[in-house]
Scaffold this active site. Structure first.
Site: not given
Ligand code: BGC
Ligand code: BGC
Length: 736
Positions: A304, A509
């Site tokens: 990830d 998130e």
């Molecule tokens: C998330 C994932 C996601 C990745 C890419 C991460 O922060 O936990 O679910 O696929 O970002 O966007």
């Molecule tokens: C991205 C997401 C990712 C996340 C993780 C964001 O800035 O756009 O896709 O999951 O950062 O921290």
């Protein structure tokens, strides 16, 4: 003359050599031979490049997050100097302007650049299309998973996945970081809505359906994520350290991943967090012994976001980045989502191989998997898309989105106010009544949801939906400004019914973690003010999880409709339910808590001196009609129990009925949930119609993990008298 003929000869030889594809370029060769041939031609740096994934904004504009035009310097540095083999668009990482044809041009340009490299290895491009192709303005947005789970309908999830895969591929993207196979075991967690709810069986069936749909045409790779334990969300905080007894890991958290892998998922993403004090990105036990050894996974494990570095900066299990890279690659991560600093990862991994800390065999194993993935998806033969194909996704499948949103909607409470029987005036108000950002939730255009009017996906709000479907003579009034309580009261006094559309502001998130599960006080004031008028009040909720309301809220509302985060056609679907053109059949895929203090609370609790009582049970959902169940018969076959029964629609409207089956086990040497979902079906019946149904329950669903406290054994089915509960009727089955 001789000079000329020599020239012709040379030219002929060159042309022949040119036209003759190398074995890896030849689609008629067996896939494994092609991969081996290509691997044999690669330098260590080229191999490590294949193991690297970069967020596309690094190649755009002037900074890591700048969405300016593709930047020639970074294209060369990332794709040529670092030999990077994979890009992703994280939430919001879209070309400007953001529309499907622009995406096609954008991904084609990147692909052309990569194909110009020494060996011409195509890029694999990934994104999070978690409810439709949600980063793309113009694509249809479907309900988030928590809503789809409430429909209890694997065929629906599969259909949506097929359409999503087509949309994704049309924009030149080959890899979807979906479905989420984590369970939603704690609604305080900001990712609860990305899950298919709290139950392992329901989630397993839907994960498998999603994987089948996404990969049906063989042009997209699905990802079951985030392996494993992320859904436990201890303390309700995103990525908090989690403790899961080995028994619970096996009987609760593994099944949805196992189901996705069995359905053929080509990739798995590792969980950013830790389980039992070991970060998953550093766990050889989880990423290799369990995932590959036990579940038989043979595809690519992607990290990830930035999670190797976090072994140093967050988890503190590695002193240096080099230690972290060695730990993680040796544990089983095949590709690192860096996501911006490709240099340090590639340089570090090359040094680790040169120093013998990571073996070249381990690199070859990872790269073989990655090249196999690319060839399986046909990327060597079909690396591009076209603007026309991309534009073709605009304005399609709105009917499917409407059907899905309607199927998910769960009627929580209703005193007969719904369906609305020809009121003269409907008053609609509330912050979510005309707000697509709230209706679509996080992971929509932006990571945290829709942020700008300039990038607004098409969609129908509740106000628009109610207006468009209103019967002759019905007036739908929208009260936009609700700050003045007296004005709200006056408008409610004049209406025949008030529809109050409440909801959560979008989030993703950790930004969505909640310690209260409460809506802002003004939202409750609206319901109270409307109710004080004596006019019937219908509350519609746009939320990614159960919310906790004060007692008087439930009394003030005459009907409460849970619409989850329904997507583009949420407004139409809500209108369908309120007007009764769709009879709601959604059922909660989680237990609805009374208070935050009860959390974590799931329906499948173990026996104890006290059983926590939710406000609304897992599986709750009302209908506009009545269903009755006939005698339930159980038939034991070799590997399964077949339950036969008849369901009749004894009410006045046609409708669908979800029938869950709950297991009660006999006393066994280890404790097991008092109630556990072991099967379900869904049937649609006209008034007066009856149908005989069969639900097959594989015996393995009766299993438990035996042994003492630290037990980590394979689940076993023990003989005994088991009881299966179907809508309050229990049937006993003796398992020899
Ligand atoms: C998330 C994932 C996601 C990745 C890419 C991460 O922060 O936990 O679910 O696929 O970002 O966007
Ligand atoms: C991205 C997401 C990712 C996340 C993780 C964001 O800035 O756009 O896709 O999951 O950062 O921290």
């Amino acid at each position: 003359m001789a000079v000329i003929s020599t020239c012709v000869m040379v030219w002929l030889v060159l042309t022949y050599a040119w036209a003759q594809p190398l074995p890896y370029q030849d689609p008629t060769q067996p896939l494994a031979a092609r991969v081996a041939d290509l691997l044999g031609r690669m330098t260590l740096a080229e191999k490590v490049g294949q193991m690297t994934q970069v967020n596309v904004t690094r190649l755009m504009g002037r900074g890591e997050w700048d969405r300016g035009p593709l930047n020639e310097y970074w294209l060369r540095r990332i794709l040529i100097d670092n030999h990077v083999g994979s890009l992703l668009s994280g939430g919001g990482a879209a070309p400007v302007p953001n529309h499907p044809a622009a995406w096609a041009e954008f991904t084609n340009t990147l692909q052309r650049y990569a194909l110009d490299s020494r060996l011409g290895i195509p890029l694999i491009y990934g994104t999070d299309a978690v409810h439709g192709h949600n980063n793309v303005v113009g694509a249809t947005i479907y309900p988030h998973n928590i809503g789809l789970a409430a429909a209890w309908d694997p065929a629906l999830v599969e259909e949506i996945a097929v359409r999503t895969a087509r949309d994704v591929r049309a924009t030149g993207i080959h890899w979807n970081f979906a479905p989420v196979a984590d369970l939603g075991r704690d609604p305080r967690w900001g990712r609860f809505y990305e899950t298919f709810g709290e139950d392992p069986l329901l989630a397993s069936e839907l994960v498998a359906a999603s994987v089948r749909g996404l990969q049906a045409e063989g042009r997209i790779a699905a990802t079951v994520k985030h392996f494993i334990g992320y859904g436990q969300a201890s303390t309700g905080l995103d990525r908090a350290p989690t403790f899961i007894p080995p028994r619970t890991l096996r009987d609760t958290h593994l099944p949805p991943f196992a189901a996705g892998i069995q359905a053929g998922a080509l990739t798995v993403m590792a969980n950013s967090g830790s389980v039992n004090a070991v970060p998953v990105h550093a766990s050889h036990y989880l990423l290799t012994e369990v995932l590959r050894g036990e579940l038989g996974f043979t595809g690519v494990v992607v990290s990830d976001w930035n999670d190797i570095e976090k072994l140093v900066t967050v988890h503190r299990v590695a002193a240096t980045f080099a230690d972290a890279v060695a730990m993680s690659i040796n544990a089983g991560v095949d590709m690192y989502m860096v996501p911006h600093d490709a240099d340090s990862f590639t340089r570090t991994l090359i040094e680790l191989v040169e120093d013998g800390v990571v073996t070249e065999a381990r690199i070859d194993e990872a790269v073989t998997r990655i090249l196999t993935l690319k060839m399986t998806l046909g990327l060597f033969e079909d690396p591009f898309t076209t603007a026309a194909e991309a534009t073709g996704i605009v304005e399609v499948d709105r009917d499917l989105a409407r059907r899905a949103a309607a199927a998910s909607i769960t009627l929580l409470e209703n005193d007969g106010t719904l369906p609305l029987e020809s009121p003269a005036t409907i008053l609609v108000m509330g912050p979510a009544a005309a707000d697509l950002a709230m209706q679509m939730g996080g992971w929509t255009i932006g990571w945290q949801g829709i942020e700008s009017r300039a990038e607004m996906p098409p969609g129908v709000t509740v106000v628009q939906g109610l207006q468009a479907s209103a019967a002759e003579g019905v007036t739908v009034k929208h009260l936009q400004d609700t700050r003045d309580t007296a004005a709200v009261r006056a408008a409610a006094d004049e209406a025949d019914v008030v529809v109050v559309v409440l909801g959560e502001a979008p989030y993703a998130e950790g930004y969505g973690d909640s310690t209260s599960l409460a809506l802002p006080a003004e939202q409750l004031t609206l319901v109270r003010t409307a109710a004080a008028s004596g006019t019937p009040v219908v509350v519609v909720l746009f939320a990614g999880r159960p919310l906790v309301f004060p007692e008087d809220f439930w009394q003030a509302a005459n009907a409460v409709v849970m619409a989850y985060l329904p997507g583009s056609e949420g407004g139409t679907a809500v209108a369908d339910v309120l007007y009764g053109t769709h009879n709601p059949a959604g059922r909660l895929p989680f237990a609805w808590p009374r208070s935050v203090g009860q959390l974590p609370l799931t329906y499948d609790a173990l026996p104890g001196p006290q059983t926590p009582e939710p406000l609304l049970p897992f599986g709750h959902g009302l209908s506009y009609t009545r269903f009755t169940l006939g005698r339930v018969e159980a038939e034991l076959t070799s590997g399964a129990i077949a339950l036969h029964f008849e369901v009749a629609n004894t009410g006045e409207r046609s409708g669908s009925k979800v029938v869950p089956v709950f297991l009660e086990r006999p006393p066994l040497p280890v404790m097991a949930p008092v109630r556990q979902l072991v099967g379900f079906t869904r049937v649609t019946l006209n008034p007066g119609e009856r149908q005989r149904l069969t639900i097959n329950i594989p015996l393995k669903r009766l299993s438990v993990v035996l042994g003492d406290v630290l037990s980590d054994t394979a689940p076993t089915v023990l003989p005994g008298v088991y009881t299966l509960h179907v809508e309050g009727v229990g049937v006993r089955v003796t398992v020899p």
